[in-house]
Design an enzyme around this catalytic site. Structure first.
Site, PDB file in Angstrom:
ATOM      1  N   ASP A 171       7.694   2.787  -0.148  1.00 32.16           N
ATOM      2  CA  ASP A 171       6.522   3.363   0.548  1.00 32.16           C
ATOM      3  C   ASP A 171       6.095   4.700  -0.041  1.00 32.16           C
ATOM      4  O   ASP A 171       5.575   5.561   0.659  1.00 32.16           O
ATOM      5  CB  ASP A 171       6.801   3.531   2.061  1.00 32.16           C
ATOM      6  CG  ASP A 171       7.308   2.256   2.676  1.00 32.16           C
ATOM      7  OD1 ASP A 171       6.705   1.214   2.409  1.00 32.16           O
ATOM      8  OD2 ASP A 171       8.322   2.305   3.404  1.00 32.16           O
ATOM      9  N   HIS A 195       2.042  -3.193  -0.010  1.00 32.89           N
ATOM     10  CA  HIS A 195       1.327  -2.149  -0.748  1.00 32.89           C
ATOM     11  C   HIS A 195      -0.071  -2.022  -0.168  1.00 32.89           C
ATOM     12  O   HIS A 195      -0.800  -2.998  -0.087  1.00 32.89           O
ATOM     13  CB  HIS A 195       1.198  -2.519  -2.228  1.00 32.89           C
ATOM     14  CG  HIS A 195       2.479  -2.428  -2.973  1.00 32.89           C
ATOM     15  ND1 HIS A 195       2.606  -2.773  -4.286  1.00 32.89           N
ATOM     16  CD2 HIS A 195       3.693  -2.006  -2.582  1.00 32.89           C
ATOM     17  CE1 HIS A 195       3.853  -2.573  -4.677  1.00 32.89           C
ATOM     18  NE2 HIS A 195       4.535  -2.122  -3.658  1.00 32.89           N
TER      19      HIS A 195
HETATM   20  P1  GDP Z   1       3.882   1.490  -1.566  1.00 32.22           P
HETATM   21  O1  GDP Z   1       4.581   0.351  -0.951  1.00 32.22           O
HETATM   22  O2  GDP Z   1       4.782   2.344  -2.400  1.00 32.22           O
HETATM   23  O3  GDP Z   1       2.634   1.101  -2.286  1.00 32.22           O
HETATM   24  O4  GDP Z   1       3.437   2.436  -0.377  1.00 32.22           O
HETATM   25  P2  GDP Z   1       2.711   2.044   1.010  1.00 32.22           P
HETATM   26  O5  GDP Z   1       1.475   1.322   0.729  1.00 32.22           O
HETATM   27  O6  GDP Z   1       3.663   1.500   1.978  1.00 32.22           O
HETATM   28  O7  GDP Z   1       2.421   3.509   1.554  1.00 32.22           O
HETATM   29  C1  GDP Z   1       1.556   4.365   0.966  1.00 32.22           C
HETATM   30  C2  GDP Z   1       0.471   4.678   1.977  1.00 32.22           C
HETATM   31  O8  GDP Z   1      -0.004   5.968   1.757  1.00 32.22           O
HETATM   32  C3  GDP Z   1      -0.746   3.783   1.861  1.00 32.22           C
HETATM   33  O9  GDP Z   1      -1.328   3.605   3.118  1.00 32.22           O
HETATM   34  C4  GDP Z   1      -1.665   4.562   0.938  1.00 32.22           C
HETATM   35  O10 GDP Z   1      -3.031   4.256   1.115  1.00 32.22           O
HETATM   36  C5  GDP Z   1      -1.365   5.961   1.365  1.00 32.22           C
HETATM   37  N1  GDP Z   1      -1.440   6.981   0.327  1.00 32.22           N
HETATM   38  C6  GDP Z   1      -0.998   6.902  -0.953  1.00 32.22           C
HETATM   39  N2  GDP Z   1      -1.153   8.084  -1.567  1.00 32.22           N
HETATM   40  C7  GDP Z   1      -1.687   8.940  -0.653  1.00 32.22           C
HETATM   41  C8  GDP Z   1      -2.034  10.327  -0.672  1.00 32.22           C
HETATM   42  O11 GDP Z   1      -1.890  11.030  -1.660  1.00 32.22           O
HETATM   43  N3  GDP Z   1      -2.527  10.851   0.491  1.00 32.22           N
HETATM   44  C9  GDP Z   1      -2.691  10.116   1.627  1.00 32.22           C
HETATM   45  N4  GDP Z   1      -3.187  10.720   2.700  1.00 32.22           N
HETATM   46  N5  GDP Z   1      -2.359   8.809   1.668  1.00 32.22           N
HETATM   47  C10 GDP Z   1      -1.861   8.238   0.560  1.00 32.22           C
END
Ligand code: GDP
Length: 423
Positions: free
Chosen positions: A12, A40
């Site tokens: 995440d 994701h």
């Molecule tokens: P992954 O599994 O590693 O892709 O991560 P997730 O999707 O579970 O969690 C990342 C969450 O954070 C998602 O809802 C993204 O849209 C959001 N996100 C990613 N980078 C940023 C950021 O720099 N700022 C904010 N506010 N949200 C972010």
């Protein structure tokens, strides 16, 4: 050139968002491990998409996406995910999606077994995503699994199921007392959800080898993070596959190629889904505020994530086992309103200060040594250059960059594609 995008922490970290951004310069995006336990979230000009099985490159029209042999694929889930994306205006054809004939099929009995075991464990449950991932990887290593390529050979599929289903029912029916599976019932399931995927199944290893030899850019996209790796993570609270860069070429089907650029995605604070040791964990109001600010609820399950300050010990170890040569730091904006920012700089294990990530019981009993850095109390969401960031934000980034000893090249200040600083 072969690049990997991998998680430094517990998952995440925002890998999907970084792959969505960095896949612009890529020709092919490959998922090399895991299944639909991943979630994701990607936000771009077309909308908000949650991807569980499909590589994040699927959201860019000109990219080829590969689901590698290291994956476990619930074909029912995949068919539904494809339909959901098509409803959102995404085109998916055998030209932009290729599924390895050696990837393992996650079957209904695997999902059932996962749920039955979690229920049996009761209070001692692992916090499984209940998607059949650990039973299906166990099947793989017991050589009692169905592979995607078997879908192309119905008679062979039937004969494999005849052996496997008898064996599975020893657990499902005789041990757990649940309803037995039948070969006919499973063949119907394969007919319904396997048939529509037939044209996508091929030998993706040869495809990728040729692509790389022709000079194409290939990106390996990990699910979860270093601390969930089956060998190097917080066992037994890990996932059932290898999430690390070193496994990438194996799970993609190109063990003859080396990753030249390993980009580690690391978050400005810590989160952890499910049970297990989480040394930097915060509790009470402080935790609730961070969880809300960061929207820290599982994309696949909706479960509230445990949250904590940035963990230097765990993250430095994550960088090491990933072999990361550069870092994408995400979610800086989430810390914008925090007056004092906690950072766990070392652990205390039985009165001894430790800066190498322990394992097993030593990790279970580790206590965090926390320092507080000054916050910046200012929005960073519109910053596009490092120099635009508030001074304390710059200091925070420089502090953790030095602590984990890996260059922070990208800083993400929002979920949108362009909310990024490149140093
Ligand atoms: P992954 O599994 O590693 O892709 O991560 P997730 O999707 O579970 O969690 C990342 C969450 O954070 C998602 O809802 C993204 O849209 C959001 N996100 C990613 N980078 C940023 C950021 O720099 N700022 C904010 N506010 N949200 C972010």
């Amino acid at each position: 050139m072969l690049t990997s995008i991998v998680g430094i922490n517990w998952g995440d970290e925002g890998k999907g968002r970084m792959v969505d951004l960095l896949s612009e310069s890529q020709d092919v995006v490959v998922r090399y491990q895991g299944g639909n336990n991943a979630g994701h979230t990607v936000i771009n000009e077309k909308g908000k998409f949650v991807l569980n099985l499909l590589p994040s490159g699927i959201l860019r029209e000109d990219k080829v996406n590969v689901m590698g042999n290291g994956m476990v694929v619930d074909i029912e889930h995949l068919c539904k995910e494809i339909a959901r994306l098509r409803d959102g205006g995404i085109s998916i054809t055998p030209a932009n999606l290729k599924i390895s004939d050696k990837a393992i099929v996650c079957c209904p009995y695997d999902v059932a077994q996962d749920c039955l075991e979690e229920d049996r464990l009761g209070d001692k449950k692992f916090g499984s995503t209940r998607r059949g991932i650990s039973p299906v990887y166990a099947d793989k290593y017991m050589k009692k699994a169905i592979r995607m390529g078997d879908i192309l050979h119905p008679e062979y599929l039937r004969s494999r199921l005849e052996t496997i289903v008898d064996w599975k029912n020893l657990m499902i029916k005789d041990a757990y007392g649940a309803e037995a599976y039948t070969v006919e019932g499973l063949l119907e399931w394969f007919d319904k959800y396997g048939t529509p995927l037939k044209d996508y199944i091929c030998d993706t290893g040869y495809y990728l080898d040729k692509a790389l030899k022709a000079g194409k850019n290939v990106m390996l996209e990990a699910q979860l993070g270093a601390l969930r790796d089956i060998d190097f993570g917080i066992y037994p609270y890990t996932t059932s596959s290898n999430t690390i860069t070193a496994y990438g070429p194996v799970g993609a089907g190109i063990p003859n190629h080396k990753v030249e650029n390993a980009i580690g995605v690391m978050k400005t604070y810590s989160t952890c889904v499910g049970e297990g040791p989480f040394t930097a964990e915060m509790f009470g109001n402080e935790a609730e505020e961070l969880r809300k600010a960061g929207g820290e609820y599982g994309a696949a399950t909706g479960r509230p994530r445990r949250v904590g300050g940035f963990d230097v010990v765990a993250s430095k170890y994550g960088c090491m086992v990933q072999g990361a040569n550069e870092i994408a730091l995400t979610k800086l904006d989430i810390l914008d309103t925090m007056a004092k920012i906690p950072v766990c700089v070392s652990y205390d294990v039985n009165g001894e200060t430790v800066d190498e990530f322990p394992s097993g019981e030593a990790l279970n009993i580790a206590k965090p040594n926390v320092v507080y850095l000054d916050g910046w109390n200012e929005s960073t969401v519109n910053c596009r250059k490092f120099e635009d960031l508030p001074l304390n934000a710059q200091k925070y980034i420089e502090f953790i960059e030095k602590a984990v000893d890996c260059k922070i090249k990208y800083i993400s200040v929002g979920a949108e594609r362009d909310a990024i600083i490149v140093r």
